[in-house]
Design an enzyme around this catalytic site. Structure first.
Site, PDB file in Angstrom:
ATOM      1  N   HIS A  38       0.961   3.985  -3.299  1.00  0.00           N
ATOM      2  CA  HIS A  38       0.768   5.434  -3.222  1.00  0.00           C
ATOM      3  C   HIS A  38       2.036   6.209  -3.570  1.00  0.00           C
ATOM      4  O   HIS A  38       1.983   7.392  -3.887  1.00  0.00           O
ATOM      5  CB  HIS A  38       0.206   5.831  -1.856  1.00  0.00           C
ATOM      6  CG  HIS A  38      -1.260   5.510  -1.730  1.00  0.00           C
ATOM      7  ND1 HIS A  38      -2.250   6.323  -2.240  1.00  0.00           N
ATOM      8  CD2 HIS A  38      -1.896   4.444  -1.203  1.00  0.00           C
ATOM      9  CE1 HIS A  38      -3.432   5.788  -2.010  1.00  0.00           C
ATOM     10  NE2 HIS A  38      -3.253   4.634  -1.382  1.00  0.00           N
ATOM     11  N   HIS A  87       0.831  -1.208   0.000  1.00  0.00           N
ATOM     12  CA  HIS A  87       0.000   0.000   0.000  1.00  0.00           C
ATOM     13  C   HIS A  87       0.867   1.261   0.000  1.00  0.00           C
ATOM     14  O   HIS A  87       0.597   2.219  -0.720  1.00  0.00           O
ATOM     15  CB  HIS A  87      -0.942  -0.030   1.207  1.00  0.00           C
ATOM     16  CG  HIS A  87      -2.010   1.010   1.138  1.00  0.00           C
ATOM     17  ND1 HIS A  87      -2.247   1.898   2.153  1.00  0.00           N
ATOM     18  CD2 HIS A  87      -2.904   1.313   0.166  1.00  0.00           C
ATOM     19  CE1 HIS A  87      -3.245   2.698   1.809  1.00  0.00           C
ATOM     20  NE2 HIS A  87      -3.666   2.359   0.610  1.00  0.00           N
ATOM     21  N   HIS A 125      -7.953  -0.624  -4.935  1.00  0.00           N
ATOM     22  CA  HIS A 125      -8.653  -0.613  -3.640  1.00  0.00           C
ATOM     23  C   HIS A 125      -9.899  -1.500  -3.661  1.00  0.00           C
ATOM     24  O   HIS A 125     -10.252  -2.092  -2.646  1.00  0.00           O
ATOM     25  CB  HIS A 125      -8.972   0.827  -3.222  1.00  0.00           C
ATOM     26  CG  HIS A 125      -7.742   1.622  -2.851  1.00  0.00           C
ATOM     27  ND1 HIS A 125      -7.013   2.336  -3.777  1.00  0.00           N
ATOM     28  CD2 HIS A 125      -7.089   1.783  -1.674  1.00  0.00           C
ATOM     29  CE1 HIS A 125      -5.972   2.911  -3.176  1.00  0.00           C
ATOM     30  NE2 HIS A 125      -5.990   2.596  -1.900  1.00  0.00           N
ATOM     31  N   HIS A 127     -13.130   2.293   2.863  1.00  0.00           N
ATOM     32  CA  HIS A 127     -12.915   1.987   1.451  1.00  0.00           C
ATOM     33  C   HIS A 127     -14.055   1.174   0.841  1.00  0.00           C
ATOM     34  O   HIS A 127     -14.289   1.247  -0.364  1.00  0.00           O
ATOM     35  CB  HIS A 127     -11.545   1.330   1.235  1.00  0.00           C
ATOM     36  CG  HIS A 127     -10.493   2.355   0.921  1.00  0.00           C
ATOM     37  ND1 HIS A 127     -10.316   2.863  -0.348  1.00  0.00           N
ATOM     38  CD2 HIS A 127      -9.627   3.017   1.716  1.00  0.00           C
ATOM     39  CE1 HIS A 127      -9.364   3.784  -0.321  1.00  0.00           C
ATOM     40  NE2 HIS A 127      -8.922   3.900   0.924  1.00  0.00           N
ATOM     41  N   HIS A 148     -12.371  11.087  -0.413  1.00  0.00           N
ATOM     42  CA  HIS A 148     -11.633   9.957   0.154  1.00  0.00           C
ATOM     43  C   HIS A 148     -10.502  10.419   1.081  1.00  0.00           C
ATOM     44  O   HIS A 148     -10.361   9.928   2.194  1.00  0.00           O
ATOM     45  CB  HIS A 148     -11.082   9.078  -0.980  1.00  0.00           C
ATOM     46  CG  HIS A 148      -9.873   8.301  -0.589  1.00  0.00           C
ATOM     47  ND1 HIS A 148      -8.592   8.759  -0.814  1.00  0.00           N
ATOM     48  CD2 HIS A 148      -9.732   7.111   0.058  1.00  0.00           C
ATOM     49  CE1 HIS A 148      -7.716   7.884  -0.337  1.00  0.00           C
ATOM     50  NE2 HIS A 148      -8.376   6.870   0.198  1.00  0.00           N
ATOM     51  N   GLU A 176     -10.768  10.524  -5.143  1.00  0.00           N
ATOM     52  CA  GLU A 176      -9.599  10.291  -4.261  1.00  0.00           C
ATOM     53  C   GLU A 176      -9.290  11.452  -3.341  1.00  0.00           C
ATOM     54  O   GLU A 176      -9.122  11.197  -2.127  1.00  0.00           O
ATOM     55  CB  GLU A 176      -8.370   9.926  -5.111  1.00  0.00           C
ATOM     56  CG  GLU A 176      -7.200   9.512  -4.241  1.00  0.00           C
ATOM     57  CD  GLU A 176      -5.950   9.185  -5.043  1.00  0.00           C
ATOM     58  OE1 GLU A 176      -5.933   9.314  -6.258  1.00  0.00           O
ATOM     59  OE2 GLU A 176      -4.970   8.825  -4.392  1.00  0.00           O
ATOM     60  N   HIS A 196     -10.034   9.891   5.262  1.00  0.00           N
ATOM     61  CA  HIS A 196      -8.851   9.442   6.010  1.00  0.00           C
ATOM     62  C   HIS A 196      -8.524  10.437   7.127  1.00  0.00           C
ATOM     63  O   HIS A 196      -8.251  10.045   8.260  1.00  0.00           O
ATOM     64  CB  HIS A 196      -7.635   9.320   5.077  1.00  0.00           C
ATOM     65  CG  HIS A 196      -7.519   7.997   4.382  1.00  0.00           C
ATOM     66  ND1 HIS A 196      -6.774   6.959   4.893  1.00  0.00           N
ATOM     67  CD2 HIS A 196      -8.044   7.550   3.221  1.00  0.00           C
ATOM     68  CE1 HIS A 196      -6.842   5.925   4.057  1.00  0.00           C
ATOM     69  NE2 HIS A 196      -7.611   6.260   3.037  1.00  0.00           N
TER      70      HIS A 196
HETATM   71 CU1  CUO Z   1      -4.904   3.635  -0.413  1.00  0.00          CU
HETATM   72 CU2  CUO Z   1      -7.400   5.277   1.141  1.00  0.00          CU
HETATM   73  O1  CUO Z   1      -5.621   4.495   1.324  1.00  0.00           O
HETATM   74  O2  CUO Z   1      -6.191   5.157  -0.505  1.00  0.00           O
END
Ligand code: CUO
Length: 686
Positions: free
Chosen positions: A200, A196, A225, A392, A352, A337, A356
């Site tokens: 990113h 992960h 995701h 998610h 998104h 996102e 977080h």
């Molecule tokens: Cu990979 Cu929410 O963590 O995008």
């Protein structure tokens, strides 16, 4: 304020230090520069060219070295973006190295490593630079904090080479009084969290446009995701748990708590926990320059749903941008996102990312307690928390809503004329046919790169993770046409729902986990295709996840250099299939052979050097996404009319095989041997 060490690029006993120009030392170290340099340079030194001009670093320098750095924080993201831009602008490798050395003791270390890593995987002249494992650089993000005190003690007392690996207990964050703890082995898997972090890193949502704007990156945000949620649900069903529930109501308390037991070494703090029944609040943290209301999230959500149902989004000038069959999902991915490619950030916000943030600051929304963000605030740690999956699953459902507006694939679209898949089967050594065997395995991570202690040298943490016996597929395909290229698409999904009942296709399709996808040249007549699980284009090998390849590597890096070139993005091989159950979790293996001529993408070939071994979830470095179909094809859309079950869905170029995943509760010793001389713990497990 901890003293920082000079720069080491080696690990363990393999000390390499930079010959730092005197002008580069920070004031604090200037008087003792040569003494430090002598103290640490045990082996090779790398000369560093002094740059005539150091670019203006004032913006990234405004984040102090001890501050937390969160990529989900837009202000931090902009600073990191600036740093990436500055590093990318260097004209040569030498200049880049020199600037990196200059920055190393000045810039916030977490931001520095993030930015430098993005740069290393994007510059042509660093394609052969091997990034160290993030878990070795920042082990405190990946494992139980109690390990570090023990590691320091071991390294202080026992000489390098004779040190015993520090065992991390299997259950260290909770016990089974918390039902979610049953699958902590998945959420806290080091390889999954590394994947992960790397994903990113390869797909930043902020930074120079030429780095962010990759082929279908919005769609891949959705698909990678989506697959995480499908995999998590398979894992839950394996453990007699219900599918994850979407986090839909942001006004209600959140049932799930999470207590990470991680240290934040940079900030000299423990990571904040989230007690059960925490509630969202409006966020207003001046220090992090972040403020938004729950209502903002709700407004963005409603506008996104409106756009999906209207079939278009609005750009800042008020023009309609259609959400087409092919590109709609990519546009939405960037909006939801949100990345800097969002068509209209002002209107659609950053749903998104701020989800977080809302969760990661839930314990201190206005910073009155001076607390940092929780694990949801960092891509290296977010997947540890049960709430990640509820959030998610919610995000995924928005994409599903869009996909539901598209017509189901027709038989003509799905079929591959004159190609018939006769059968597919799985075999693994010592296991009945069409059965998969899972168990526990131990692996070691070298902590020496990420901890400050003397005397130096390797000290290992030993952790336990899920593993399965490697297996092979045999697919029998009859080709009644000429020789043609077919794309073999392999998925696995649960056969029954939580109640033990068969599923409708419309639900089951969301649970199919991609196992592999590859091209195959089909001869006329009968083709027997053999494929190993280790060849999967979803995963990276265990050795790549843990960077253990270099242990026996030739010093000149000549032999098999291609093996060592990778970027680290890829689902960990040890988590390719879910745990299953002692009785044998019943699944359906699905294979489809689609027409390679329709799947082909120009310029999707990697240059053969780097980063193409996990292309399904990670794409290919410096190339287009290598499959022309929608990601998740053929399961990404609702079924065509009249199709209720998977059996109805099948066209002749597909087939399904029942398989079982059987878990045995045994633990196997590490695959990778720690260097010669390292003592094994006295408690041997087999
Ligand atoms: Cu990979 Cu929410 O963590 O995008």
């Amino acid at each position: 304020d901890r003293p920082t060490e000079p720069i080491f690029i080696g690990k363990g006993d393999d000390n390499v230090s930079f010959d730092i120009p005197p002008e580069y030392w920070i004031d604090r170290y200037k008087p003792i520069a040569s003494e430090i340099q002598n103290r640490f340079s045990g082996g090779k030194t790398v000369p560093i060219t002094k740059l005539k001009n150091i670019p203006d670093l004032s913006f990234p320098l405004s984040l102090s070295r001890n501050s937390p750095f969160s990529l989900f924080n837009p202000y931090h993201g902009k600073m990191a973006g600036k740093l990436i831009e500055i590093l990318m602008a260097t004209k040569s490798f030498d200049e880049l190295l020199s600037l990196a050395v200059y920055m190393r003791d000045r810039i916030n270390p977490y931001m520095f490593i993030y930015a430098l890593s993005v740069v290393v995987i994007h510059r042509p002249d660093t394609r052969n630079v091997e990034l160290p494992s993030h878990a070795e650089m920042f082990p405190s993000l990946y494992m139980d904090s109690s390990v570090f005190g023990r590691a320091r003690e071991e390294s202080a007392v026992v000489q390098s080479g004779s040190r015993t690996p520090i065992e991390i207990p299997h259950d260290y964050t909770a016990n089974n009084l918390d039902p979610e703890h049953k699958i902590s082995y998945f959420r806290e898997d080091i390889g999954i969290n590394l994947h992960h972090w790397h994903w990113h890193l390869v797909y930043p949502f902020e930074g120079p446009r030429n780095i962010v704007d990759k082929d279908r990156r919005g769609e891949l945000f959705y698909y990678m995701h989506q697959q995480v949620i499908a995999r998590y649900n398979m894992e839950r069903l394996s453990n007699d748990m219900n599918r994850v529930v979407r986090l839909t109501n942001w006004r209600d308390p959140i049932e799930e708590g999470y207590f990470p037991k991680l240290d934040n070494i940079l900030a000299n703090r423990v990571w904040p926990s989230r007690p059960v029944n925490s509630r969202f609040s409006n966020i207003n943290r001046e220090v992090d320059q972040i403020s938004f209301d729950i209502e903002d999230l709700e407004r963005w959500r409603d506008r996104i749903f409106n756009a999906i149902h209207a079939g278009f989004v609005l750009d800042p000038a008020g023009n309609q941008v259609r959400l087409t069959e092919n590109e709609g999902i990519d546009i939405l991915g960037n909006i939801i996102e949100a990345s800097i490619l969002s068509v209209n950030p002002f209107l659609y916000g950053s749903l998104h990312n701020n989800g977080h943030n809302a969760i990661s600051y839930i314990h201190d929304p206005d910073n009155r307690y001076l607390e940092n963000y929780g694990v949801m605030g960092d891509s290296a740690t977010a997947m540890r928390d049960p709430i990640f999956y509820r959030w998610h699953a919610y995000i995924d459902d928005i994409f599903t809503e869009f996909k539901s507006t598209l017509p189901g694939y027709t038989v003509q679209n799905l079929n591959f004329d004159n190609v018939k898949v006769q059968s597919v089967e799985i075999t693994a050594a010592g296991v009945p046919r069409n059965e998969l065997a899972t168990f526990w395995q131990q692996s070691d991570v070298d902590l020496s790169r990420g901890l400050d202690f003397l005397p130096r040298g390797s000290v290992f943490a030993r952790f336990t993770h899920l593993q399965h016996a490697p297996f092979s597929y045999k697919i029998v395909v009859e080709n009644n046409g000429n020789q043609r290229i077919g794309t073999i698409r392999l998925f696995i999904g649960p056969k029954f729902d939580e109640r033990g009942l068969g599923m409708l296709f419309r639900d089951q399709r969301k649970l199919f986990v991609e196992l592999d996808k590859f091209s195959y040249s089909l001869n006329r007549g009968k083709n027997e295709i053999i494929r190993q699980s280790l060849q999967s284009t979803v995963t990276i090998p265990h050795e790549v996840t843990y960077r253990n390849l270099d242990r026996n590597r030739p010093a000149d890096n000549t032999a098999g250099a291609e093996v060592f070139n990778f970027c680290g993005c890829g689902w960990p091989q040890n988590m390719l299939i879910p745990k299953g159950s002692a009785e044998g979790f019943q699944c359906q293996l699905f294979v489809m052979v689609s027409n390679g001529a329709n799947d082909r993408v120009e310029n999707s070939q990697s240059d053969g050097q780097t980063c193409d071994n996990a292309s399904s979830y990670c794409g290919v470095r410096n190339a287009r996404y290598p499959d022309a179909r929608a990601m998740g094809y053929p399961f990404d859309r609702i079924p065509r009319d009249g199709v209720a079950t998977l059996a109805n869905f099948l066209t002749p170029n597909m087939t399904v095989q029942d398989v079982r995943i059987r878990f045995t509760n045994r633990t196997v010793a590490p695959l990778q041997k720690t260097p010669a001389g390292t003592k094994q713990p006295s408690k041997q497990t087999t």
